[in-house]
Write an enzyme that holds these catalytic residues in place. Sequence first.
Site, short mmCIF file in Angstrom:
data_model
loop_
_atom_site.label_atom_id
_atom_site.label_comp_id
_atom_site.label_asym_id
_atom_site.label_seq_id
_atom_site.Cartn_x
_atom_site.Cartn_y
_atom_site.Cartn_z
N ARG A 29 0.76 -1.15 0.11
CA ARG A 29 -0.03 -0.08 -0.02
C ARG A 29 0.79 1.49 0.01
NH1 ARG A 29 -2.80 -4.01 2.24
NH2 ARG A 29 -0.70 -4.21 3.30
N THR A 30 1.77 1.22 0.98
CA THR A 30 2.42 2.67 1.24
C THR A 30 3.32 3.07 -0.17
OG1 THR A 30 2.71 2.32 3.51
CG2 THR A 30 4.16 4.04 2.72
N LYS A 33 25.05 -5.20 -2.11
CA LYS A 33 26.45 -5.13 -2.34
C LYS A 33 27.55 -4.59 -1.11
CE LYS A 33 25.76 -4.67 -7.31
NZ LYS A 33 26.09 -3.86 -8.51
N ARG A 92 11.62 4.08 3.74
CA ARG A 92 11.07 3.14 4.65
C ARG A 92 12.27 2.17 5.15
NH1 ARG A 92 5.86 -0.60 4.58
NH2 ARG A 92 4.87 0.92 5.44
N HIS A 103 5.11 6.22 11.29
CA HIS A 103 4.70 5.85 10.27
C HIS A 103 3.65 7.29 9.99
CE1 HIS A 103 3.49 4.47 6.60
NE2 HIS A 103 3.03 3.00 6.78
C1 NCD Z 1 1.98 -1.19 8.24
C2 NCD Z 1 3.25 -0.80 8.60
O1 NCD Z 1 4.22 -1.17 7.43
O2 NCD Z 1 4.04 -0.28 9.26
N1 NCD Z 1 1.38 -1.44 7.19
C3 NCD Z 1 1.24 -0.05 6.25
O3 NCD Z 1 2.15 0.87 6.01
N2 NCD Z 1 -0.03 0.08 5.90
C4 NCD Z 1 1.11 -2.02 9.22
C5 NCD Z 1 1.94 -3.46 9.37
O4 NCD Z 1 2.77 -3.96 8.56
O5 NCD Z 1 1.30 -4.21 9.91
#
Ligand code: NCD
Length: 309
Positions: free
Chosen positions: A58-59, A86, A108, A136
Amino acid sequence: MGFRRKDLLGTRDLSADEIRTLLESAESFKEIAERPLKKVPALRGKTVVNLFFEPSTRTRTSFEIAAKRLSADAVNISASTSSVVKGESLLDTVDNLQAMAPDIIVVRHKSVGAAHLIAGHIGASVVNAGDGANEHPTQALLDLLTISAHKKLGPGLRVAIIGDIAHSRVARSNIWALTTLGITVRVCAPPTMLPRGLENIKGVEVCRRPEEALDGVDVVMMLRIQLERQDRLLFPSLRDYAAIFGLNRRRLALARPDAIVMHPGPMNRGVEITSDVADSEQAVILSQVSNGVALRMAVLFLLGGQGHE
Ligand code: NCD
């Protein structure tokens, strides 16, 4: 009030005014998804790099769609296909990206503070798309945007967050953002998944049992058990977890009849939430995903400079 930051690293230090500015901007971007031509020229000529060192559906997709709908050029880098494998260090990777003059880097990473480290190191704007179990921010903001379509954001509203609070950056960012707006947050987790000290945050109530957390709430937010951040299972079995902490019809009936059910995804159906609840009329889980695009458009737009006064 404008939004004058270089970076968006968390919700902890955002003011209520800044949160409202982001939500208002996101609200205005929502209708672009309804258009036959889903594109505006706001960030034409700008470059957005999505740098993902952890899995994401999703993100990452919604940051890419958001950038493209604003006419920015979007480039995606995932750790498994980059020179990180690497042995290149994070800061070397980022220095090399900076040398190509991106405007915004969305990152991320599994380490807490990774986005902060990068933001302090380069001139491009940095958006934290998740740093370990820390923050997040765009998830919490899209959650607020989703709640605001159904409820008035502010004192009087009660939100229950149930699940693996200790390892959840979604919970952390939501707790900061919700309490900043004066919203009451009830958190509930098995003792092994509950960080100490939460009860000291103004506006947070710690509940031992989900029944207590759900009683009369307006919003229910369920979380996945973050097995990848646990070195051992912090509960006897997933079946026991589902029986005691999972959201089912019977437990949901304790919340207000008009309560909405949220989940950031990815869901583990049958563990933290039953399928009938996840697919029910009360669930707004896919609206969260749609709102994620509008919210990320707002973040990129405001950081991209177009929104500065
Ligand atoms: C979450 C995350 O990666 O922090 N997912 C997201 O970004 N929608 C939550 C999760 O991984 O459970």
